[in-house]
Write a protein that holds these residues in place. Sequence first.
Motif, PDB file in Angstrom:
ATOM      1  N   GLY A 113      34.503  37.300  35.182  1.00 27.02           N
ATOM      2  CA  GLY A 113      35.069  38.865  35.361  1.00 27.02           C
ATOM      3  C   GLY A 113      36.253  39.110  34.947  1.00 27.02           C
ATOM      4  O   GLY A 113      36.488  40.369  34.386  1.00 27.02           O
ATOM      5  N   THR A 114      37.152  38.188  34.661  1.00 24.66           N
ATOM      6  CA  THR A 114      38.667  38.554  34.065  1.00 24.66           C
ATOM      7  C   THR A 114      38.488  38.998  32.696  1.00 24.66           C
ATOM      8  O   THR A 114      39.072  39.536  31.882  1.00 24.66           O
ATOM      9  N   TYR A 118      35.598  39.531  30.853  1.00 24.95           N
ATOM     10  CA  TYR A 118      34.833  40.565  30.808  1.00 24.95           C
ATOM     11  C   TYR A 118      35.772  41.960  30.854  1.00 24.95           C
ATOM     12  O   TYR A 118      35.641  42.898  29.873  1.00 24.95           O
ATOM     13  N   ASN A 119      36.484  42.022  31.917  1.00 26.54           N
ATOM     14  CA  ASN A 119      37.627  43.315  31.876  1.00 26.54           C
ATOM     15  C   ASN A 119      38.408  43.139  30.916  1.00 26.54           C
ATOM     16  O   ASN A 119      38.631  44.182  30.257  1.00 26.54           O
ATOM     17  N   ASP A 136      36.592  44.573  27.818  1.00 24.28           N
ATOM     18  CA  ASP A 136      36.093  46.110  28.034  1.00 24.28           C
ATOM     19  C   ASP A 136      37.425  46.790  27.801  1.00 24.28           C
ATOM     20  O   ASP A 136      37.253  47.758  27.075  1.00 24.28           O
ATOM     21  N   ASN A 137      38.618  46.613  28.264  1.00 26.78           N
ATOM     22  CA  ASN A 137      39.800  47.015  27.998  1.00 26.78           C
ATOM     23  C   ASN A 137      40.080  47.205  26.688  1.00 26.78           C
ATOM     24  O   ASN A 137      40.575  48.074  25.953  1.00 26.78           O
ATOM     25  N   ALA A 157      44.719  37.682  29.982  1.00 27.34           N
ATOM     26  CA  ALA A 157      43.198  37.699  30.611  1.00 27.34           C
ATOM     27  C   ALA A 157      43.021  36.090  31.250  1.00 27.34           C
ATOM     28  O   ALA A 157      42.265  35.310  30.569  1.00 27.34           O
ATOM     29  N   GLU A 208      28.060  36.154  33.249  1.00 28.24           N
ATOM     30  CA  GLU A 208      28.588  36.317  34.758  1.00 28.24           C
ATOM     31  C   GLU A 208      27.197  36.832  35.423  1.00 28.24           C
ATOM     32  O   GLU A 208      27.421  36.416  36.841  1.00 28.24           O
TER      33      GLU A 208
END
Length: 331
Positions: free
Chosen positions: A74-75, A77-78, A81-82, A125, A264
């Motif tokens: 999750g970290t 991917y975020n 994405d950012n 991240a 994920e």
Amino acid sequence: MTIYRRTSVDAALYVLRDIGRDMTKTQRQVSTGLRVETASDNGAYWAIGSTLKTDQKAQSAIRDALGLAAATMGTAYNAVDNAIDLVSEIKAKLVAATESGVDKDKINTDIAHLKDQLRSVAQSAEFNGDNWVAIEGSADPSKPRQVPSSFIRYSDGTVKVDMLSYEVDLAPVGATTSKDARYLIDDRATGSGEYGALTSQYFATEAGASQNYVMLKGAGNTAGQVEIGVSSSTTQAQVKEMITVVDMMLNQMTTVGSAFGALEKRIGIQSDFAQSLDDSYARGISRLIDADMEEQSSRLRALQTQEQLGLQSLNIANASYDKVRQLFQNF
């Protein structure tokens, strides 16, 4: 001399002894909640239950690892994405730089701030000391990233821990290309940034650009690399080359983000399955060795009643024996 037998007394004692033995066993099951506590209770069930308990602990460790991996994914991917949003903004700034009369130096100031933010996003991240979007130090990029997914016991008694692999993180085959950029930043001192989408020069090489454009320079061999940016002296042709390179970077970053998202999701599915397995282990162990508390409680009450009746029977038998003994004591 006549011997007077106390058959009724002995019978009452035998009954009380059996009741006492059953009560001890039942009380132990009620207090421990187990009908198979030791191997002497039922060797086969005890062995199966012991094996299931060890497997259940292993399965619990798998679930913990999956939970940790899900948080790490999750970290990651975020972060990707950012980073995609930031690179998209840089691409938009470059497109704006193609307009005639625009102040490219001011645009470059904005691009520089966005690049600083990109590095910050990639390096922060990190979850539990693990960073899946930035590689540095002596890390080996050719080794695939994996997380434990399941504990398997085969019929012959052997065991195995299965792994889930990060699909983009495959060992390079032949010459390195832009497709090997499975991280955002490659800061290894022994490389040239080739495994980072933001630090690889292979996007520019494959695009046929006039210079080895990179979004950010890594910590390794950066000779000949040029960070993307514009100035008053940047030509239109160079800006267009940068736009092409940035677009290729975005495509690879999207691929990386999709791989993180897919992994994920697989981790989530596997975690649900691991939970159902853990529940199955618990039910199986319970059926083998746990006592039926309702049944054993009822049995205990019945044995207590039997014990009271047995004591009364023993008292009656003793009283009868004494009377008979008194009648014959003068003979």
